[in-house]
Design an enzyme around this catalytic site. Structure first.
Site, PDB file in Angstrom:
ATOM      1  N   GLU A  92       0.818  -1.209   0.000  1.00  6.14           N
ATOM      2  CA  GLU A  92       0.000   0.000   0.000  1.00  6.14           C
ATOM      3  C   GLU A  92       0.849   1.254   0.000  1.00  6.14           C
ATOM      4  OE1 GLU A  92      -1.888  -1.129   3.998  1.00  6.14           O
ATOM      5  OE2 GLU A  92      -1.859   1.053   4.089  1.00  6.14           O
ATOM      6  N   CYS A 105       3.623   8.510   0.385  1.00  5.95           N
ATOM      7  CA  CYS A 105       4.251   7.614   1.357  1.00  5.95           C
ATOM      8  C   CYS A 105       4.311   6.227   0.731  1.00  5.95           C
ATOM      9  CB  CYS A 105       3.413   7.597   2.634  1.00  5.95           C
ATOM     10  SG  CYS A 105       3.972   6.382   3.849  1.00  5.95           S
ATOM     11  N   CYS A 112       6.941  -6.815   7.162  1.00  5.10           N
ATOM     12  CA  CYS A 112       8.056  -6.265   7.922  1.00  5.10           C
ATOM     13  C   CYS A 112       8.397  -7.246   9.044  1.00  5.10           C
ATOM     14  CB  CYS A 112       7.643  -4.922   8.527  1.00  5.10           C
ATOM     15  SG  CYS A 112       8.955  -4.076   9.449  1.00  5.10           S
ATOM     16  N   CYS A 116       7.368  -4.035  15.715  1.00  7.71           N
ATOM     17  CA  CYS A 116       6.907  -2.955  16.607  1.00  7.71           C
ATOM     18  C   CYS A 116       5.473  -3.264  17.063  1.00  7.71           C
ATOM     19  CB  CYS A 116       6.970  -1.602  15.898  1.00  7.71           C
ATOM     20  SG  CYS A 116       8.647  -1.149  15.440  1.00  7.71           S
ATOM     21  N   CYS A 119       2.179  -1.593  15.469  1.00  7.63           N
ATOM     22  CA  CYS A 119       2.154  -1.425  14.016  1.00  7.63           C
ATOM     23  C   CYS A 119       1.486  -2.610  13.323  1.00  7.63           C
ATOM     24  CB  CYS A 119       3.587  -1.263  13.501  1.00  7.63           C
ATOM     25  SG  CYS A 119       3.681  -1.046  11.718  1.00  7.63           S
ATOM     26  N   CYS A 333      -0.939   2.655   9.450  1.00  9.51           N
ATOM     27  CA  CYS A 333       0.091   1.968   8.692  1.00  9.51           C
ATOM     28  C   CYS A 333      -0.221   0.486   8.480  1.00  9.51           C
ATOM     29  CB  CYS A 333       1.404   2.110   9.441  1.00  9.51           C
ATOM     30  SG  CYS A 333       1.595   3.744  10.140  1.00  9.51           S
TER      31      CYS A 333
HETATM   32  N1  SAH Z   1      10.163   0.911   9.555  1.00 13.85           N
HETATM   33  C1  SAH Z   1      10.266   2.331   9.521  1.00 13.85           C
HETATM   34  C2  SAH Z   1       9.292   3.000   8.569  1.00 13.85           C
HETATM   35  C3  SAH Z   1       7.860   2.552   8.550  1.00 13.85           C
HETATM   36  S1  SAH Z   1       6.822   2.989   9.893  1.00 13.85           S
HETATM   37  C4  SAH Z   1      10.163   2.923  10.915  1.00 13.85           C
HETATM   38  O1  SAH Z   1       9.943   2.168  11.848  1.00 13.85           O
HETATM   39  O2  SAH Z   1      10.365   4.112  11.086  1.00 13.85           O
HETATM   40  C5  SAH Z   1       6.619   4.723   9.822  1.00 13.85           C
HETATM   41  C6  SAH Z   1       6.276   5.361  11.163  1.00 13.85           C
HETATM   42  O3  SAH Z   1       4.946   5.028  11.570  1.00 13.85           O
HETATM   43  C7  SAH Z   1       7.182   4.875  12.284  1.00 13.85           C
HETATM   44  O4  SAH Z   1       7.528   5.956  13.108  1.00 13.85           O
HETATM   45  C8  SAH Z   1       6.274   3.909  13.014  1.00 13.85           C
HETATM   46  O5  SAH Z   1       6.699   3.689  14.310  1.00 13.85           O
HETATM   47  C9  SAH Z   1       4.942   4.609  12.913  1.00 13.85           C
HETATM   48  N2  SAH Z   1       3.776   3.783  13.172  1.00 13.85           N
HETATM   49  C10 SAH Z   1       3.543   2.498  12.828  1.00 13.85           C
HETATM   50  N3  SAH Z   1       2.346   2.082  13.250  1.00 13.85           N
HETATM   51  C11 SAH Z   1       1.767   3.128  13.858  1.00 13.85           C
HETATM   52  C12 SAH Z   1       0.522   3.329  14.506  1.00 13.85           C
HETATM   53  N4  SAH Z   1      -0.372   2.350  14.611  1.00 13.85           N
HETATM   54  N5  SAH Z   1       0.274   4.547  15.043  1.00 13.85           N
HETATM   55  C13 SAH Z   1       1.187   5.539  14.946  1.00 13.85           C
HETATM   56  N6  SAH Z   1       2.367   5.417  14.341  1.00 13.85           N
HETATM   57  C14 SAH Z   1       2.673   4.218  13.813  1.00 13.85           C
END
Ligand code: SAH
Length: 346
Positions: A92, A105, A112, A116, A119, A333
């Site tokens: 996406e 974006c 991935c 995290c 996420c 995301c």
């Molecule tokens: N892997 C990279 C880039 C992708 S995520 C990274 O971790 O930075 C892009 C951003 O969105 C990151 O800061 C991530 O922590 C954040 N993110 C992911 N899921 C989220 C959510 N449910 N709410 C808020 N931010 C989120």
């Protein structure tokens, strides 16, 4: 196996074309077809001879990135796209409209493996890396579909770019090449969860892209609670790598901090964050966490988020709360892809 012609930098394409026994300037024409006119087929390249087009067809291919779904937000005009790749995988991408221009974006991997906790992109694990061609392909398709110019690119979609370093770097070179779409490096941001060797390597490339670090915790323990990658790299090392990036490039680093109710949003957290950010020339982006179905993380109240921000601001930290975009379409995301993958597995 045919070679993916859209994955070559300008210099690499010149070499490939010379190997075919063609003049160098042909590479310029072909590169323009691929990266400016956004051709999806060799047959479109009408200023090349038929013989050359056939030669290209024999050895190369332009891998398709095809739109499966498009959601348009009624609130702010944000568009979410689901694209299908040549092997059936889906990724996406998001188009956000700002006063200063259109920002896209993109995803850097299918799935991935960083894990995290908050996420959605990481729930099914990593499927595979995206090629440079598939990364630019997302942007090109969005330009073609909307007929609007994209001026900013953020690598903040699904995937960890530093876990796909070589392809990511090639992508940056192609995207910002003057012979191609020629997006200014200053208009490109890459976000990482904090893979130290990747940040160090990127610093040595001396690019002008913005580095965004996903911080999310103001100390090692807090980070570990939210981000498994913190088990591998100490916060102090991550910060050192960010400092190195700033030293080598002169580019101010952005720190991203998802505010999670009851986890990292107290005033003590803010205090600790100030200690980290105060000595650094940086920007802090606060993102009220986007709740996902699979986890029970909650956003802080608006007032709490504002208090958190105020405290940092008073200490002289450059801070913004990120405006939520496209709240009415599978917002957070990786949620659009996740819904698709789940439905199609059944
Ligand atoms: N892997 C990279 C880039 C992708 S995520 C990274 O971790 O930075 C892009 C951003 O969105 C990151 O800061 C991530 O922590 C954040 N993110 C992911 N899921 C989220 C959510 N449910 N709410 C808020 N931010 C989120």
């Amino acid at each position: 196996m045919k070679k993916d012609i859209r994955a070559y930098t300008y210099e690499q394409l010149q070499e490939e074309i010379e190997k075919l026994g063609e003049k160098k300037f042909r590479a310029k024409q072909i590169y323009e077809w691929l990266h400016v006119k956004l051709a999806d087929h060799f047959s479109e390249m009408t200023n090349l001879s038929k013989v050359l087009r056939e030669k290209l067809e024999e050895q190369f291919e332009i891998l398709p990135v095809e739109m499966l779904e498009r959601q348009v937000s009624k609130i702010d005009g944000t568009n979410k796209f689901l694209f299908q790749l040549h092997d059936g995988n889906v990724v996406e991408s998001v188009l956000m409209r700002y006063k200063h221009g259109n920002s896209v974006c993109i995803s850097s991997q299918v799935g991935c493996r960083m894990g995290c906790r908050f996420c959605a992109s990481t729930i099914g694990g990593l499927e595979r890396n995206l090629s440079a061609s598939e990364m630019v392909g997302q942007i090109y398709q969005i330009q073609k579909i909307t007929q609007e110019r994209v001026s900013n690119v953020v690598v903040m979609g699904t995937g960890e770019p530093m876990d796909n370093y070589e392809n990511f770097l090639t992508f940056i070179r192609i995207l910002t090449d003057e012979h191609g779409l020629n997006i200014s490096q200053r208009n490109v941001t890459v976000s990482t969860c904090g893979i130290v060797p990747g940040i160090q390597k990127l610093a040595q490339e001396h690019l002008q892209i913005t580095l965004a670090l996903s911080l999310h915790g103001s100390n090692q323990e807090k980070r570990k609670q939210l981000m498994p990658v913190a088990n591998k790299y100490e916060l102090s090392e991550v910060l050192k790598a960010c400092d190195e990036y700033f030293r080598q490039t002169g580019r101010r680093v952005t720190f991203e901090y998802s505010l999670v109710h009851g986890v990292n949003d107290t005033l003590e957290d803010a205090e600790e964050l100030i200690q980290i950010l105060k000595p650094r020339n940086c920007h802090l982006n606060l993102i009220p966490v986007n709740p996902i179905k699979e986890r029970d993380f909650q956003q802080p109240s608006r007032k709490n988020a504002q208090n958190f921000k105020n405290k940092l601001e008073k200490s002289g930290i450059n801070v913004t709360i990120r405006r939520e975009m496209g709240a009415d379409i599978d917002g957070a995301c990786g949620q659009l892809r996740r819904r698709y993958v789940k439905t199609n597995k059944k």
